[in-house]
Scaffold this active site. Sequence first.
Site, PDB file in Angstrom:
ATOM      1  N   TYR A 103      -7.335  -4.664  -3.392  1.00 29.36           N
ATOM      2  CA  TYR A 103      -6.146  -4.614  -2.537  1.00 29.36           C
ATOM      3  C   TYR A 103      -6.548  -3.141  -1.955  1.00 29.36           C
ATOM      4  O   TYR A 103      -6.752  -1.984  -2.368  1.00 29.36           O
ATOM      5  CB  TYR A 103      -5.049  -4.143  -3.658  1.00 29.36           C
ATOM      6  CG  TYR A 103      -3.757  -3.970  -3.004  1.00 29.36           C
ATOM      7  CD1 TYR A 103      -3.505  -4.261  -1.814  1.00 29.36           C
ATOM      8  CD2 TYR A 103      -2.891  -3.556  -3.923  1.00 29.36           C
ATOM      9  CE1 TYR A 103      -2.146  -3.949  -1.212  1.00 29.36           C
ATOM     10  CE2 TYR A 103      -1.348  -3.215  -3.414  1.00 29.36           C
ATOM     11  CZ  TYR A 103      -1.346  -3.288  -2.066  1.00 29.36           C
ATOM     12  OH  TYR A 103      -0.015  -3.213  -1.507  1.00 29.36           O
TER      13      TYR A 103
ATOM     14  N   LYS B 211      -6.357  -8.499  -0.624  1.00 28.21           N
ATOM     15  CA  LYS B 211      -5.103  -8.252   0.316  1.00 28.21           C
ATOM     16  C   LYS B 211      -5.492  -6.807   0.946  1.00 28.21           C
ATOM     17  O   LYS B 211      -5.657  -5.959   0.323  1.00 28.21           O
ATOM     18  CB  LYS B 211      -3.856  -8.024  -0.665  1.00 28.21           C
ATOM     19  CG  LYS B 211      -2.725  -7.623  -0.070  1.00 28.21           C
ATOM     20  CD  LYS B 211      -1.576  -7.446  -0.778  1.00 28.21           C
ATOM     21  CE  LYS B 211      -0.338  -6.828   0.113  1.00 28.21           C
ATOM     22  NZ  LYS B 211       0.755  -6.489  -0.587  1.00 28.21           N
TER      23      LYS B 211
END
Length: 283
Positions: A124, A152
């Site tokens: 992330y 992500k």
Amino acid sequence: MILPPIPTPFDREGRLDTGAFRELAEALEPLVDGLLIYGSNGEGVHLTPEERRRGLFALNPQKPFLVGLMEETLPQAERALAEAKERGAMGLLVTPPRYYHASLGEGLVRYYQALAEGMPVWLYHVPQNTKVDLPLPAVKALAAHPGVVGLKDSSGDLGRFAFYQAEGLPLRVYTGHAPTFLGALALGAEGGILAAANLAPRAYRALLSAFREGRLGEAQALQKRLYPLGALLAQGGVPLLKQALRHLGLPAGYPRPPYPAESPLFPGLLPVLEALKEEGWLL
């Protein structure tokens, strides 16, 4: 896939409201492809370990879901990892340790590798919140680990998506930046984990479908139409998202104190919401 990072409802005194959490998840889930629990917009960093477990086990997702992990050390992360695995999450979405980031060195790669031995891990990258970078060489190295399966990137830096695509990394790449959603798709992203998808899930699923089916003009028109929503939420963060959801009658609750219950950007968001509502895009 479109996965909204579902907000975690607190009452005005900052108490976790598990009933509202479950109600909100059940309202959103039929309209999307899965959920992110305890992401940046889920205020995972504001929960005690006991609250994390209580909130997670109050939900009963029927679709794939990720659980956010924003800890600083492996011992802190172990309990959250075990609970996400017990609950049946498809993976952990993990930010890099940040407080002593300058001293982390190779510990960054070892941190992710150790977590990936326990369950699938998604990297992330959200520097606007963590204030640290997830270096591209580290991403490339971690992509070689069989337990690191996704990523992500919420930075909005399309150059990073060009890197992921050019390197052919074996990762499920998602964007968390709604204003550049279509650009990320064009550079190989599989979908979006978008705060704005809490408000306009149908619109972002339609944009994704149009792109996949080669209807580029339609996808471009939707991206243009949705840009104000994504751009304002990127500025306003959790207070603005929760205020918008409350305005729509959804039990999003309030940010945990000391964060404000209302956003100064809401008056600018209101006409955007009303227009999208008239067009049938909102919840």
